[in-house]
Design a protein around this motif. Structure first.
Motif, mmCIF file in Angstrom:
data_model
loop_
_atom_site.group_PDB
_atom_site.id
_atom_site.type_symbol
_atom_site.label_atom_id
_atom_site.label_comp_id
_atom_site.label_asym_id
_atom_site.label_seq_id
_atom_site.Cartn_x
_atom_site.Cartn_y
_atom_site.Cartn_z
ATOM 1 N N PRO A 91 0.827 -1.219 0.000
ATOM 2 C CA PRO A 91 0.000 0.000 0.000
ATOM 3 C C PRO A 91 0.858 1.264 0.000
ATOM 4 O O PRO A 91 1.933 1.315 0.606
ATOM 5 N N TRP A 143 -3.799 4.033 -1.763
ATOM 6 C CA TRP A 143 -4.062 2.824 -2.554
ATOM 7 C C TRP A 143 -3.622 1.611 -1.742
ATOM 8 O O TRP A 143 -2.558 1.635 -1.129
ATOM 9 N N PRO A 144 -4.430 0.550 -1.743
ATOM 10 C CA PRO A 144 -5.710 0.394 -2.458
ATOM 11 C C PRO A 144 -6.816 1.240 -1.862
ATOM 12 O O PRO A 144 -6.841 1.479 -0.662
ATOM 13 N N ARG A 153 -3.803 -7.137 -5.685
ATOM 14 C CA ARG A 153 -2.992 -5.933 -5.450
ATOM 15 C C ARG A 153 -1.707 -6.000 -6.245
ATOM 16 O O ARG A 153 -0.616 -5.839 -5.707
ATOM 17 N N ALA A 158 -3.047 -1.669 -9.593
ATOM 18 C CA ALA A 158 -2.849 -0.281 -9.156
ATOM 19 C C ALA A 158 -2.883 0.678 -10.345
ATOM 20 O O ALA A 158 -3.479 1.766 -10.267
#
Length: 242
Positions: A91, A143-144, A153, A158
């Protein structure tokens, strides 16, 4: 002895049983059979053993070894799916600024360093837009966007999600000027074949879907954190802005 003897009969005597000498002298059926070639039998047995061993070696190479059965359950299925997927992207967060209408700045955020990134951006924008007071209200986009451990992911995920967001953003608020600052901003908002390190200090077209998005172009710059940590990059930015 007889119980009664007739008159004038010869005296009785014990009879001798006949002896069949032929039974003892006659050869048996086994003696009449031809002798078994022992050497030939041994050679044949060895040949059969050799052929069996060669066949076993061939079968061992061809026939796969039996694997122990794997238990089928939800955990094993999820584990198999995760092993087949592409590497997972950790992330991250992006900082968004809209100094003036039509101008969007996307920076790769790194709040753990606690550097004065907004002060640097303010100085840059005052030089770049000397007659306009820029709006420096920061928006953080993480993100996410949806926290779900079952959602894929990967880098493609992304890129698709962020490029879709940019296309919608351009539809709602048309973008005339776009700065992509830092690795994450350039990596996931540009095409997959463009490397952020090679694209820095250059202008690139964005291959996005949507009305008018195909005309959108972005300038790739180092992140604000990189500019603060590397004086040479900051000097080059000042030279390009002026």
């Amino acid at each position: 002895m007889p119980r009664m003897i007739l008159p004038f009969a010869p005296p009785s005597s014990v009879c001798e049983l006949p002896v069949f000498a032929e039974l003892h002298e006659a050869p048996s059926q086994q003696d009449k059979l031809p002798p078994i070639p022992v050497v030939a039998a041994e050679v044949t047995s060895q040949a059969n053993t050799t052929r069996n061993s060669v066949a076993n070696d061939i079968l061992a190479d061809v026939v796969p070894a039996k694997k122990s059965p794997v238990p089928v359950n939800a955990a094993s299925i999820l584990e198999q799916l995760e092993t087949k997927k592409a590497p997972i992207v950790e992330p991250f967060a992006l900082s968004l600024w809209r100094p003036v209408p039509g101008f969007l700045i996307v920076d790769s955020r790194n709040s753990s360093l606690a550097l004065p990134t907004e002060l640097l951006l303010n100085n840059v924008l005052r030089t770049f837009l000397p007659t306009i007071k820029p709006d420096l209200r920061e928006e953080v986009m993480r993100w996410p966007m949806i926290e779900n451990r079952f959602v894929s992911r990967t880098a493609d995920d992304a890129r698709n999600e962020l490029q879709t967001w940019l296309a919608v953003e351009n539809e709602l608020r048309p973008i005339d000027r776009l700065w992509l600052m830092g690795d994450n901003a350039a990596r996931y908002l540009l095409s997959a074949d463009i490397k952020p390190a090679d694209a820095c200090w250059q202008e690139h077209s964005l291959n996005l879907s949507g009305a008018g998005v195909n005309l959108l172009r972005a300038v790739v710059l180092p992140s604000l954190v990189d500019l603060l940590q590397n004086p040479l990059l900051k000097a080059r930015l000042w030279a390009s802005v002026k």
